[in-house]
Design an enzyme around this catalytic site. Structure first.
Site, short mmCIF file in Angstrom:
data_model
loop_
_atom_site.label_atom_id
_atom_site.label_comp_id
_atom_site.label_asym_id
_atom_site.label_seq_id
_atom_site.Cartn_x
_atom_site.Cartn_y
_atom_site.Cartn_z
N LYS A 492 1.97 -3.27 -15.81
CA LYS A 492 1.95 -4.59 -15.16
C LYS A 492 0.71 -4.70 -14.28
O LYS A 492 0.06 -3.70 -13.99
CB LYS A 492 3.22 -4.76 -14.34
CG LYS A 492 3.34 -3.71 -13.24
CD LYS A 492 4.73 -3.68 -12.62
CE LYS A 492 4.79 -2.62 -11.54
NZ LYS A 492 6.12 -2.43 -11.00
N TYR A 717 -21.75 -11.61 9.85
CA TYR A 717 -21.07 -12.75 10.49
C TYR A 717 -20.52 -12.41 11.86
O TYR A 717 -20.02 -11.29 12.07
CB TYR A 717 -19.90 -13.21 9.61
CG TYR A 717 -20.33 -13.99 8.38
CD1 TYR A 717 -21.06 -15.17 8.50
CD2 TYR A 717 -19.99 -13.54 7.11
CE1 TYR A 717 -21.44 -15.89 7.36
CE2 TYR A 717 -20.37 -14.25 5.98
CZ TYR A 717 -21.09 -15.42 6.12
OH TYR A 717 -21.47 -16.12 5.00
C1 PLP Z 1 6.40 -1.12 -10.75
C2 PLP Z 1 7.67 -0.58 -11.13
C3 PLP Z 1 7.84 0.79 -11.38
C4 PLP Z 1 6.76 1.82 -11.21
O1 PLP Z 1 6.66 2.20 -9.87
P1 PLP Z 1 5.61 3.29 -9.37
O2 PLP Z 1 5.94 3.48 -7.94
O3 PLP Z 1 4.28 2.65 -9.54
O4 PLP Z 1 5.79 4.47 -10.19
C5 PLP Z 1 9.07 1.21 -11.88
N1 PLP Z 1 10.08 0.35 -12.04
C6 PLP Z 1 9.97 -0.97 -11.76
C7 PLP Z 1 11.13 -1.86 -11.98
C8 PLP Z 1 8.77 -1.46 -11.29
O5 PLP Z 1 8.66 -2.77 -11.01
#
Ligand code: PLP
Length: 822
Positions: A492, A717
């Site tokens: 993701k 700035y």
């Molecule tokens: C993002 C996510 C993970 C992975 O988590 P990490 O801490 O990056 O390993 C696992 N399960 C869900 C439902 C997530 O949204």
């Protein structure tokens, strides 16, 4: 390609039993990975058994590809349907079998073998020595860093009869391993680079490590070492005969003296030989490590009988940069594999392999120069032709004289040019459309000009992703779970900033089980780029239901309302869909809670169209010991909820709960699958295994300008930056619009320039920011490391009150992603 050998001979070498269904097959290739198969008919597949894989599982797949000879473990029984169709050679231990076969092949090779061991520099010395020796000899060398118990045999199989010298690396991690490697390599000339003082797990002391490594040279005619490395010199001089030792030093007192003289432009190395002959080499680098490595190369080349002037010619052609395969975006949606400094068969094979691993494109195009290797060009090109055929190349563009022998030899289109200039004169970006292009050639052909022409302009800032480091991290987590536990990888948010498509494609090569994205369009993008792994979508919107079906994506269903909506949608369109249920055990974000399980039961019965494929929950504090009780409570509750839900399903769905942190902390709760996220990208959030992961990405930019400022002058700035004393600042081409957080302003962040820390001075601007380089010797155009090896993302994140996840995912999409294999 090995010296041809029959299966019957192999049986004699490695084992005692054999089931034979064919007349003595002649074997020319030995492989351990189905992906490196070239000529199925003449291939022997060795089924190795690792901690996390079993090569025997791939036998049916290889059979489909046409392989019929296999080296297998005693007791192996071919699956139904294959009996009577394979040649099986049995060995107690297939790895030992592989090694015995390598030993046999090594002994057939009559020319000198050079081997390198030591703590650092092995791979670089091997590469450079190979390039220098190639001025005069046909050189075989181990690909990448194939220096292990399995890597060395594979390197030996890369030696062909026409080679005139072979260079093999040897790496060991514990006592007992070198004895085995020594038997295989039997080097005529050895190089002992150096010995690290760091404690290594497999050795009880430095002395033991030294002794073990030196075993490699037991039967060597010459061992090359640097006199200044006291421990090595003392040991070698006590354990070996003087006539077998060749030492070199900065100072008089060794066999060869190699003194460094640096001036503003160049570095020179003054050589004094044992016969007092002298020569001055010029080398294109000035750092201590490179200078040590190149001096080993010079001595080894002299030992082999090369003239100093030929060695210098070789050094002139050394690649200044590390050799790596890099993936770049070109015009018209092309994807370019940049391998512009490669010029040997092993390298070509790696590059073609990498090419085969990319997502599908229109055509496969290869730019290839003459092979500079002396030796038998005919045989070299025969192998080249075989490789190009095997990898299904559609267009070969050859540059040089000898490569033209391939004209008419290939089933694909070919174009030939006398030199790179002629090619460049005709080359247009629009010759290619959505093609996959490999550019590989000897350094003197200057193929980087081809890449420059076809590549989309890369602006100052790039994110470089090391796919080998990604593999390393993936394998690390694989060793942390049981062999049967599946791995879903979270890609993701653009794969945590790394670029979803290429990373997903790489994971597909690594045979990950599942991918997960946040939104439907992320899943659609993966499918459109040819990713075929199952994909779970965490947060699909109702408007995108039609895309889920069309692209075979599997949505998460997290509420009764959503269940009903999706169920009705599928019913109306008369199809079924795999879904995943999010069970809320404490996150209180999305998901069915305990009270809703009754309702869920009704929904499951009401909508048989929805196939519950998995059940999962998400831990709220897996990375922190303080939340251990709560996490365990969540995991127990999840178990119970799974049981309840499973009761009203007619099949067993997969269950999964652990994220990266959880995999490390709660190994007893792997259920059927784990969900790997940030750990893959190189951050071990628990802080327990920091040292075991490799950073996968480097965010880099360049210095646009340098200014000298006096004490009391302000920077940027609002005059926030203040020069405490006279000094200089560098303006670098990255700002908050690129994802470089504004909270790094005023010394909260720093970057690395030539390995030295330069703190941010003043406020971070939109497209650039300023760093204090008063203490750093640097110039405009120099490279700046923003994130990457040597910079702790966790530390930086803590400095500005956030977490590494945010730093990674914030890197703007306008920053070009470049992928490489190191
Ligand atoms: C993002 C996510 C993970 C992975 O988590 P990490 O801490 O990056 O390993 C696992 N399960 C869900 C439902 C997530 O949204």
């Amino acid at each position: 390609m090995i010296q041809a050998i029959t299966t019957n001979q192999i049986r004699k070498i490695v084992g005692d039993q054999m089931i034979s269904n064919f007349e003595a097959v002649l074997i020319q290739h030995v492989i351990i990975d189905s992906r490196s198969m070239v000529q199925a008919e003449q291939t022997l597949f060795v089924a190795l058994i690792g901690a996390k894989f079993d090569g025997h599982d791939f036998i049916p797949e290889l059979y489909e590809l046409g392989v019929k000879c296999f080296l297998v473990k005693k007791g192996y029984k071919e699956p139904n349907g294959l009996s009577g169709k394979l040649d099986l050679i049995f060995a107690e231990d297939t790895r030992v079998g592989l090694q015995l076969l390598a030993t046999f092949e090594r002994d057939l090779f009559q020319s000198p073998v050079i081997s390198i061991t030591g703590s650092n520099g092995k791979t670089i010395i091997k590469e450079w020595l190979g390039q220098v020796l190639a001025q005069k000899y046909a050189v075989a060398k181990s690909p990448k860093s194939y220096n292990s118990q399995v890597g060395v045999p594979l390197s030996v199989f890369g030696i062909s009869p026409y080679h005139q010298v072979a260079i093999l690396e040897a790496g060991i991690s514990k006592v007992g391993e070198m004895e085995i490697l020594q038997k295989i390599i039997k080097p005529d000339i050895g190089i002992f680079t150096n010995i690290g003082t760091a404690h290594e797990d497999g050795f009880s002391s430095i002395a033991e490590k030294l002794r073990e490594k030196a075993l490699l040279f037991e039967d060597s005619k010459y061992v090359i070492y640097r006199k200044e490395h006291d421990q090595i010199s003392e040991y070698l001089e006590s354990a070996f005969e003087g006539e077998n030792l060749i030492s070199w030093s900065d100072q008089p007192g060794a066999d060869y003296t190699l003194t460094i003289k640096k001036d503003a432009e160049k570095t020179k190395i003054l050589l004094i030989k044992p016969d007092m002959g002298m020569f001055t080499f010029q080398v294109p680098f000035s750092d201590v490590a490179s200078l040590e490595n190149i001096r080993h190369v010079i001595i080894a080349s002299l030992t082999l009988g090369m003239q100093a002037k030929d060695i210098q010619a070789g050094i002139n052609h050394l690649k200044a940069v590390d050799m790596r395969l890099t993936l770049k975006s070109g015009y018209n949606e092309t994807l370019i594999i940049d391998d512009t400094y490669n010029n040997d068969l092993a390298g070509l094979r790696l590059a073609l392999d990498f090419m085969a691993a990319q997502r599908p494109k229109n055509r496969k195009v290869v730019f290839l120069s003459d092979f500079m290797q002396v030796g038998q060009p005919g045989e070299v090109y025969q192998e080249v032709a075989q490789l190009l055929k095997h990898y299904g190349i559609d267009l070969l563009i050859g540059v040089g004289e000898t490569i033209q022998v391939l004209e008419g030899e290939l089933p694909c289109q070919t174009l030939f040019y006398q030199n790179t200039e002629d090619l460049l004169a005709e080359l247009q970006e629009d010759h290619f459309d959505n093609d996959l292009i490999l550019v590989t050639g000897a350094r003197i052909y200057g193929f980087e000009r081809i890449v420059n022409k076809l590549q989309q302009r890369i602006h100052g800032t790039t994110l470089e992703i090391n796919l080998n480091a990604l593999t390393h991290n993936y394998n690390f987590y694989k060793t942390k779970v049981l062999p049967q536990t599946k791995i879903m990888v979270m890609v993701k948010a653009f794969a945590y900033g790394g670029g979803a498509t290429e990373i997903a494609n790489h994971l597909q090569q690594l045979r990950a089980d599942y991918l997960a994205v946040a939104y439907t369009d992320e899943g659609v993008a993966l499918r459109e780029e040819g990713i075929t792994l199952p994909v779970m979508v965490l947060n699909p919107a109702q408007e995108s239901f039609h895309l889920l079906k069309k692209h075979d994506l599997e949505p998460v269903v997290y509420s009764p309302l959503f269940y009903r909506q999706l169920g009705k949608y599928c019913r109306t369109h008369q199809f079924s869909m795999k879904i995943h249920l999010d069970l809320d055990t404490g996150m209180h974000r999305l998901g069915f809670d305990q009270q809703q399980l009754g309702e869920l039961k009704e929904l499951v019965e009401m909508f048989p169209e929805l196939i519950v494929t998995s059940l999962y929950t998400h831990l709220v504090g897996a990375d922190e010991a303080v939340h251990e009780d709560f996490s365990l409570q969540q995991l127990e509750l999840f178990s119970q909820m799974c049981e309840l839900v499973s009761e009203y399903l007619d099949h067993k769905p997969l269950r999964h709960a652990l994220n990266s942190a959880g995999i490390i902390r709660y190994p007893d709760y792997q259920f059927d699958m784990v969900r790997l996220g940030i750990g893959l990208y190189g951050v071990e959030v628990n802080g327990i295994f920091d040292q075991k992961l490799r950073p996968i990405s480097s965010l880099k930019t360049t210095i646009s300008q340098i200014k000298h400022l006096g004490a009391g002058e302000s920077v940027g700035y609002s005059r926030k930056g203040q020069m405490g004393k006279n000094g200089k600042i560098a303006t670098i081409a990255i700002g908050y619009a690129d994802g470089y957080d504004r909270r790094f302003s005023n010394g909260k962040g720093f970057v690395l320039i030539h390995g030295k820390k330069a703190p941010i001075i003043g406020n971070v601007c939109m497209d650039m920011c300023m760093v204090d380089v008063s203490e750093i010797d640097t110039k405009e155009g120099d490279e700046v490391l923003i994130y990457g090896p040597g910079i702790s993302l966790k530390e930086l994140a803590t400095n500005i009150g956030t977490i590494p996840y945010e730093l990674l995912t914030n890197i703007s999409s306008r920053v070009k992603r470049v992928y490489y294999l190191d």
